[in-house]
Design an enzyme around this catalytic site. Structure first.
Site, mmCIF file in Angstrom:
data_model
loop_
_atom_site.group_PDB
_atom_site.id
_atom_site.type_symbol
_atom_site.label_atom_id
_atom_site.label_comp_id
_atom_site.label_asym_id
_atom_site.label_seq_id
_atom_site.Cartn_x
_atom_site.Cartn_y
_atom_site.Cartn_z
ATOM 1 N N ASN A 18 4.980 5.824 3.415
ATOM 2 C CA ASN A 18 4.310 6.618 2.406
ATOM 3 C C ASN A 18 4.072 8.123 2.798
ATOM 4 O O ASN A 18 3.412 8.865 1.565
ATOM 5 C CB ASN A 18 2.855 6.099 2.370
ATOM 6 C CG ASN A 18 2.960 4.441 2.188
ATOM 7 O OD1 ASN A 18 3.754 4.018 1.119
ATOM 8 N ND2 ASN A 18 2.242 3.782 2.644
ATOM 9 N N THR A 19 4.927 8.676 3.605
ATOM 10 C CA THR A 19 4.769 10.149 3.590
ATOM 11 C C THR A 19 6.303 10.778 3.593
ATOM 12 O O THR A 19 6.902 10.209 4.277
ATOM 13 C CB THR A 19 3.996 10.619 5.088
ATOM 14 O OG1 THR A 19 2.627 10.202 5.145
ATOM 15 C CG2 THR A 19 4.184 12.096 5.140
ATOM 16 N N PHE A 26 -1.565 7.848 3.946
ATOM 17 C CA PHE A 26 -2.469 8.700 5.193
ATOM 18 C C PHE A 26 -3.933 9.410 4.796
ATOM 19 O O PHE A 26 -4.119 10.559 5.095
ATOM 20 C CB PHE A 26 -1.910 9.763 5.933
ATOM 21 C CG PHE A 26 -0.609 9.073 6.959
ATOM 22 C CD1 PHE A 26 -0.582 7.661 6.921
ATOM 23 C CD2 PHE A 26 0.291 9.809 7.576
ATOM 24 C CE1 PHE A 26 0.716 7.122 7.916
ATOM 25 C CE2 PHE A 26 1.200 9.388 8.368
ATOM 26 C CZ PHE A 26 1.425 7.966 8.198
ATOM 27 N N ASN A 65 1.004 -1.177 0.024
ATOM 28 C CA ASN A 65 0.122 -0.052 -0.012
ATOM 29 C C ASN A 65 0.885 1.201 -0.109
ATOM 30 O O ASN A 65 1.896 1.375 0.647
ATOM 31 C CB ASN A 65 -0.839 -0.072 1.242
ATOM 32 C CG ASN A 65 -0.496 0.840 2.387
ATOM 33 O OD1 ASN A 65 -0.401 2.005 2.456
ATOM 34 N ND2 ASN A 65 0.230 -0.027 3.564
ATOM 35 N N SER A 117 5.499 4.968 8.775
ATOM 36 C CA SER A 117 4.949 4.719 7.388
ATOM 37 C C SER A 117 5.893 5.106 6.010
ATOM 38 O O SER A 117 6.556 6.380 6.475
ATOM 39 C CB SER A 117 3.717 5.620 7.222
ATOM 40 O OG SER A 117 3.214 5.590 5.910
ATOM 41 N N ASN A 170 5.550 -1.656 11.924
ATOM 42 C CA ASN A 170 4.802 -1.025 10.611
ATOM 43 C C ASN A 170 5.130 -1.927 9.302
ATOM 44 O O ASN A 170 5.946 -2.851 9.598
ATOM 45 C CB ASN A 170 4.919 0.487 10.130
ATOM 46 C CG ASN A 170 3.996 1.338 9.715
ATOM 47 O OD1 ASN A 170 3.281 0.588 9.017
ATOM 48 N ND2 ASN A 170 3.801 2.475 10.340
ATOM 49 N N LYS A 219 5.012 3.831 17.018
ATOM 50 C CA LYS A 219 5.111 2.511 16.403
ATOM 51 C C LYS A 219 6.319 2.774 15.537
ATOM 52 O O LYS A 219 6.510 3.797 14.771
ATOM 53 C CB LYS A 219 3.670 2.572 15.456
ATOM 54 C CG LYS A 219 3.593 1.531 14.461
ATOM 55 C CD LYS A 219 2.196 1.363 13.912
ATOM 56 C CE LYS A 219 2.143 0.053 12.891
ATOM 57 N NZ LYS A 219 0.601 0.090 12.558
#
Length: 344
Positions: A183-184, A118, A114, A181, A244, A215
């Site tokens: 993805n940022t 967010f 994925n 994450s 994560n 996390k």
């Protein structure tokens, strides 16, 4: 039954569209008056309650952040058997996330890639929804996972996290700082201790006594995992969630072209199992026994959950296996934990 449905229907659908269809059904459980009936069918038969973070979790197994991004299906997920629901990741500023497609299945690996980014309606909106569930009898424990707004520079992250923490602390049973994450842009840089210390200190101030966890990513080297753990203990935080998603693509069974086509993003599911277990064991051997560790990554069966608990996890979370196992997956884990307890 679900395996047939997945093979004939869901695997041929866009993964995000399939998720929204399933999510709609889960949200409808309370609205159709089926929440308590479903809960009787899915809850453990024996006492599996866990005392942690000053709370009583009816079962050690919960759903990880990312499934209910906007806190709209808390009661439905509880009815499916989850002992706790971690909503989010939410950000101070509502954001649409990354362009689609942004969710991909790696079916031979029972994994997901994925790069959602967010996508959420904002911390304030999520907090309002969580507040509506607080008085509901039999509700699951609710954690709120907060992250950095994409439009905010990393240098301004502390102030941004403060806004989300302030909103969430009013209603959450526990808070989670997500700095892991992939993805940022720039987010994982905040895992460096020199950046993480002021961030966690600020969020702790805003939490006002609400249990606070951080996390971390599985891609941290062991020394960095331990450095974060030492910081958590030093600041008096309540726990760590490990781990994560990963940016690694090693050892996959899925055709390389399919993996390449999926592109960048966080990998979750079975391939993460070994590393997330390693990080759990590393942390448990290093931190005080009373520190809460929530283990997540590659968890699919009751035996997986039991192994994590035996290795020192306080609680366990899952997500990706939901896609492959279907709505009765949580029931199977709760009842499987019952059976494993009886066999001891």
């Amino acid at each position: 039954m679900y395996r047939i449905l997945f093979a004939l229907v869901f695997r041929h659908m866009d993964p995000e569209r399939a998720h929204h269809l399933a999510f709609t059904a889960i949200r409808l459980l309370p609205k159709l008056g089926l929440r308590r009936l479903a809960a009787r069918f899915t809850r453990p038969r024996t006492d599996q309650a866990v005392s942690a973070l000053g709370l009583t979790f009816p079962t050690p197994f919960g759903v990880a952040a990312g499934f209910d991004k906007n806190a709209t299906a808390i009661l439905g997920l509880g009815a499916l058997g989850f002992g706790h629901v971690e909503v989010g990741t939410v950000t101070a500023i509502p954001q649409p996330g990354n362009p689609r497609p942004r969710l991909f299945r790696l079916i031979p690996d029972r994994a997901i890639v994925n790069r959602m980014g967010f996508n959420n309606e904002g911390a304030a909106t999520a907090a309002t929804r969580v507040a509506k569930t607080r008085a509901v009898v039999g509700r699951p424990i609710v954690g709120v996972n907060i992250g950095k707004s994409r439009v905010v520079a990393v240098s301004d992250a502390v102030a941004d996290y403060r806004v989300s923490a302030r909103a969430a602390a009013e209603v959450a049973d526990y808070l989670v700082v997500n700095v892991s994450s992939p993805n940022t842009p720039g987010l994982r840089d905040l895992q460096a201790v020199e950046s993480l210390r002021p961030l966690l200190s600020a969020v702790k101030d805003e939490a006002r006594g609400v249990p606070l966890l951080v996390k971390i990513a599985p891609d941290l080297v062991d020394d960095d995992v331990l450095a974060v753990a030492d910081l958590v203990v030093d600041l008096g935080l309540d726990g760590i969630i490990a781990t994560n998603t990963t940016i690694a693509r090693d050892g996959l069974s899925t055709d390389r072209q399919v993996v390449t086509a999926a592109g960048a993003g966080g990998l979750s599911g079975r391939p993460l199992k070994e590393r997330s277990f390693e990080v759990l064991r590393l942390l448990r051997a290093h931190v005080p026994a009373e520190l809460c560790i929530i283990s997540v990554g590659g968890v699919e069966t009751a035996r997986d959950v039991r192994e994590r608990l035996d290795a020192g996890a306080t609680l366990v979370q899952g997500y990706s296996a939901f896609i492959y196992r279907g709505p009765l997956w949580v029931r199977a884990i709760n009842r499987g934990l019952d059976d494993l307890a009886k066999a001891r």
